[in-house]
Design an enzyme around this catalytic site. Structure first.
Site, PDB file in Angstrom:
ATOM      1  N   HIS A 119       0.836  -1.197   0.000  1.00 25.85           N
ATOM      2  CA  HIS A 119       0.000   0.000   0.000  1.00 25.85           C
ATOM      3  C   HIS A 119       0.871   1.248   0.000  1.00 25.85           C
ATOM      4  CE1 HIS A 119      -4.054  -1.655   0.536  1.00 25.85           C
ATOM      5  NE2 HIS A 119      -3.443  -2.642   1.165  1.00 25.85           N
ATOM      6  N   GLY A 148       6.805 -22.385   8.450  1.00 27.82           N
ATOM      7  CA  GLY A 148       5.548 -21.795   8.897  1.00 27.82           C
ATOM      8  C   GLY A 148       5.706 -20.374   9.422  1.00 27.82           C
ATOM      9  N   THR A 171      12.968  -9.789   3.302  1.00 29.34           N
ATOM     10  CA  THR A 171      12.877  -8.468   2.686  1.00 29.34           C
ATOM     11  C   THR A 171      13.823  -8.317   1.501  1.00 29.34           C
ATOM     12  OG1 THR A 171      14.554  -7.558   4.178  1.00 29.34           O
ATOM     13  CG2 THR A 171      12.253  -7.424   4.894  1.00 29.34           C
ATOM     14  N   LYS A 172      14.777  -9.248   1.363  1.00 34.61           N
ATOM     15  CA  LYS A 172      15.764  -9.187   0.277  1.00 34.61           C
ATOM     16  C   LYS A 172      15.881 -10.558  -0.371  1.00 34.61           C
ATOM     17  CE  LYS A 172      18.511  -5.528   2.437  1.00 34.61           C
ATOM     18  NZ  LYS A 172      19.836  -5.142   2.972  1.00 34.61           N
ATOM     19  N   LYS A 189      23.479 -20.231   6.269  1.00 37.36           N
ATOM     20  CA  LYS A 189      24.167 -21.402   5.719  1.00 37.36           C
ATOM     21  C   LYS A 189      24.123 -21.354   4.209  1.00 37.36           C
ATOM     22  CE  LYS A 189      23.465 -25.110   9.141  1.00 37.36           C
ATOM     23  NZ  LYS A 189      22.839 -26.448   9.339  1.00 37.36           N
TER      24      LYS A 189
END
Length: 201
Positions: A119, A148, A171-172, A189
């Site tokens: 938004h 999950g 986020t990346k 890892k």
């Protein structure tokens, strides 16, 4: 015809009103009844009856062969196409909002959010609901496991055979053959092909 509708704002608004309820923000009942005509489903695919299907005919949606959408999930292609590959399992209570592409042999745990939508909020003189949205596609490659309660944000790409830890907020981009965990998610890892084993970062 489609191009003509998009160019005529009044007509576009009317057609959109015919298809989508502005209050319920989901396709109207008579549109949902016709989803078997415009949602492509592969052989052996399963969508449980409790799945909310906010799938509109002016965007694409396809679900691959032997893929499963488990109970109480929500699929939404109102602002972007939604593609799910073969032999992929979407866990209980997932929410997937296009534009999203999910590959083959992907396993997604329970209550995961994958959204290509954000938004807009920058103008403080206008309510956030009235400022519209931006969309940037999410891409999940083949053979990915998402734990999950994870959240995959707009514009993220997750590489092949990557693992996203439970509860992570991605986020990346996450590279192939890696494990990412945390909020925001970080790679902890990677698979070292020269050593033929997983190594900590």
């Amino acid at each position: 015809m489609k191009a003509y509708i998009y160019q005529n704002k009044s007509l576009k608004r009317f057609v959109h009103w015919l298809i989508m309820s502005p209050v319920r923000t989901r396709p109207r009942w008579y549109v949902r009844m016709l989803q078997f005509l415009y949602v492509k489903r592969g052989r052996g695919s399963v969508i449980y009856s409790s799945v909310r299907r906010d799938l509109v005919p002016f965007r694409r949606c396809s679900i691959g062969s032997s893929s499963v959408i488990e109970s109480f999930s929500a699929l939404n292609n109102a602002v972007g196409d939604l593609f799910i590959g073969d032999h992929t399992r979407i866990g209980i209570g997932n929410t997937i909002i296009g534009p999203v592409t999910i590959g083959n042999h992907v396993n997604i745990g329970q209550h995961v959010l994958i959204s290509g939508l954000n938004h807009q909020y920058e103008d403080i003189e206008i309510t956030i609901a009235d400022q519209g949205v931006t969309v940037v596609a999410v891409c999940v490659a083949d053979d990915v496991w998402i734990g999950g309660n994870a959240v995959i944000l707009a514009g993220v790409s997750i590489g092949q055979h990557a693992v996203i830890g439970a509860g992570s907020v991605v986020t990346k981009d996450v590279p192939a053959y890696s494990v990412a965990v945390g909020n925001p998610a970080k790679v902890v890892k990677v698979y070292d092909f020269s050593l033929n084993c997983w190594v900590k970062v």
